[in-house]
Motif scaffolding. Sequence first.
Motif, mmCIF file in Angstrom:
data_model
loop_
_atom_site.group_PDB
_atom_site.id
_atom_site.type_symbol
_atom_site.label_atom_id
_atom_site.label_comp_id
_atom_site.label_asym_id
_atom_site.label_seq_id
_atom_site.Cartn_x
_atom_site.Cartn_y
_atom_site.Cartn_z
ATOM 1 N N ASN A 57 0.850 -1.190 0.000
ATOM 2 C CA ASN A 57 0.000 0.000 0.000
ATOM 3 C C ASN A 57 0.890 1.246 0.000
ATOM 4 O OD1 ASN A 57 -2.301 1.625 0.148
ATOM 5 N ND2 ASN A 57 -2.223 1.679 2.387
ATOM 6 N N VAL A 59 1.980 5.105 -0.173
ATOM 7 C CA VAL A 59 1.388 6.367 0.260
ATOM 8 C C VAL A 59 2.278 7.510 -0.224
ATOM 9 C CG1 VAL A 59 0.679 7.769 2.233
ATOM 10 C CG2 VAL A 59 0.339 5.287 2.285
ATOM 11 N N LYS A 66 -1.960 13.234 2.633
ATOM 12 C CA LYS A 66 -1.505 11.908 2.218
ATOM 13 C C LYS A 66 -2.527 11.249 1.292
ATOM 14 C CE LYS A 66 2.192 11.716 4.928
ATOM 15 N NZ LYS A 66 3.582 11.545 4.445
ATOM 16 N N VAL A 67 -2.024 10.580 0.252
ATOM 17 C CA VAL A 67 -2.884 9.825 -0.668
ATOM 18 C C VAL A 67 -2.246 8.470 -0.944
ATOM 19 C CG1 VAL A 67 -3.887 11.869 -1.778
ATOM 20 C CG2 VAL A 67 -1.802 10.851 -2.707
ATOM 21 N N THR A 68 -3.064 7.492 -1.253
ATOM 22 C CA THR A 68 -2.563 6.166 -1.594
ATOM 23 C C THR A 68 -2.491 6.025 -3.110
ATOM 24 O OG1 THR A 68 -4.763 5.163 -1.675
ATOM 25 C CG2 THR A 68 -3.651 5.238 0.470
ATOM 26 N N ALA A 70 -4.129 3.890 -4.757
ATOM 27 C CA ALA A 70 -5.526 3.738 -5.190
ATOM 28 C C ALA A 70 -6.199 5.090 -5.361
ATOM 29 C CB ALA A 70 -6.291 2.875 -4.191
ATOM 30 N N ASP A 71 -5.856 6.058 -4.498
ATOM 31 C CA ASP A 71 -6.454 7.399 -4.602
ATOM 32 C C ASP A 71 -6.069 8.082 -5.916
ATOM 33 O OD1 ASP A 71 -7.642 7.255 -2.064
ATOM 34 O OD2 ASP A 71 -5.816 8.015 -1.092
ATOM 35 N N LEU A 72 -4.878 7.781 -6.423
ATOM 36 C CA LEU A 72 -4.389 8.459 -7.623
ATOM 37 C C LEU A 72 -5.208 8.118 -8.862
ATOM 38 C CD1 LEU A 72 -0.501 8.209 -7.176
ATOM 39 C CD2 LEU A 72 -2.048 10.043 -6.461
ATOM 40 N N ALA A 74 -8.293 8.430 -9.061
ATOM 41 C CA ALA A 74 -9.322 9.486 -9.128
ATOM 42 C C ALA A 74 -10.624 8.981 -9.762
ATOM 43 C CB ALA A 74 -8.789 10.695 -9.885
ATOM 44 N N LYS A 141 -1.459 16.731 -11.965
ATOM 45 C CA LYS A 141 -1.255 16.228 -10.613
ATOM 46 C C LYS A 141 0.164 15.685 -10.474
ATOM 47 C CE LYS A 141 -3.532 13.407 -7.067
ATOM 48 N NZ LYS A 141 -3.873 14.585 -6.250
ATOM 49 N N LYS A 190 -7.050 -0.941 -12.143
ATOM 50 C CA LYS A 190 -7.700 -1.142 -10.858
ATOM 51 C C LYS A 190 -9.104 -1.698 -11.049
ATOM 52 C CE LYS A 190 -9.518 1.546 -6.964
ATOM 53 N NZ LYS A 190 -9.745 2.930 -6.458
#
Length: 206
Positions: A57, A59, A66-68, A70-72, A74, A141, A190
């Motif tokens: 995971n 980060v 903070k972002v993971t 998975a967050d990227l 979007a 980003k 994903k």
Amino acid sequence: MTNLQTNPLTREHKVVSREEWIAVRQELLRKEKESTRLRDQLSAERRKLPWVKLEKNYVFDAPGGKVTLADLFAGRSQLIIYHFMFGPDWQEGCPSCSFVSDHIEGALPHLAARDVAVVMVSRAPLAKIEAFKKRMGWQFKWVSSHGSDFNADFHVSFTKDELAQGKVNYNYTMQEFPSAEAPGLSVFYKDTKWLARTEKFELPDI
């Protein structure tokens, strides 16, 4: 106008009739088409490569916190990460990576429409990234992997000890490399269960 007979860049260059030029150009065009067909074949084979499931995971530091990994994404199913060469102790980003980045933003809406997110990642601290990004006038980003294993795991950053050994693991082979930071692309897919890395490849120097 420069005199072709005195210009050292051109005086040794062959000059022919239009008909002769067409014949030579047609032969080159034949070779170019062969190259295009081969590239299409290689691209098809690349798309069929197996995927690698990601267990770690990761980060990152982002402007909002903070972002993971998975967050990227979007909200999209595909993610392209450009490994922008910008080391923690560098005062500015890589010139070649900057040239590439100058041409990215126009493509972002088209990629987003095709369910693809694009993010830059560098080991430089976020404050340095934000300052350089502002100076260059970029809006895409860009997050920091400073302090994480991300760059090492994807073989785009190397320690002093690795460099001192003479060769590093880059582009799927042990080779000499002149910098602690390397360029590259990593592509991810994903779904609701897992993440998979599909591809990372070396970018040519510009």
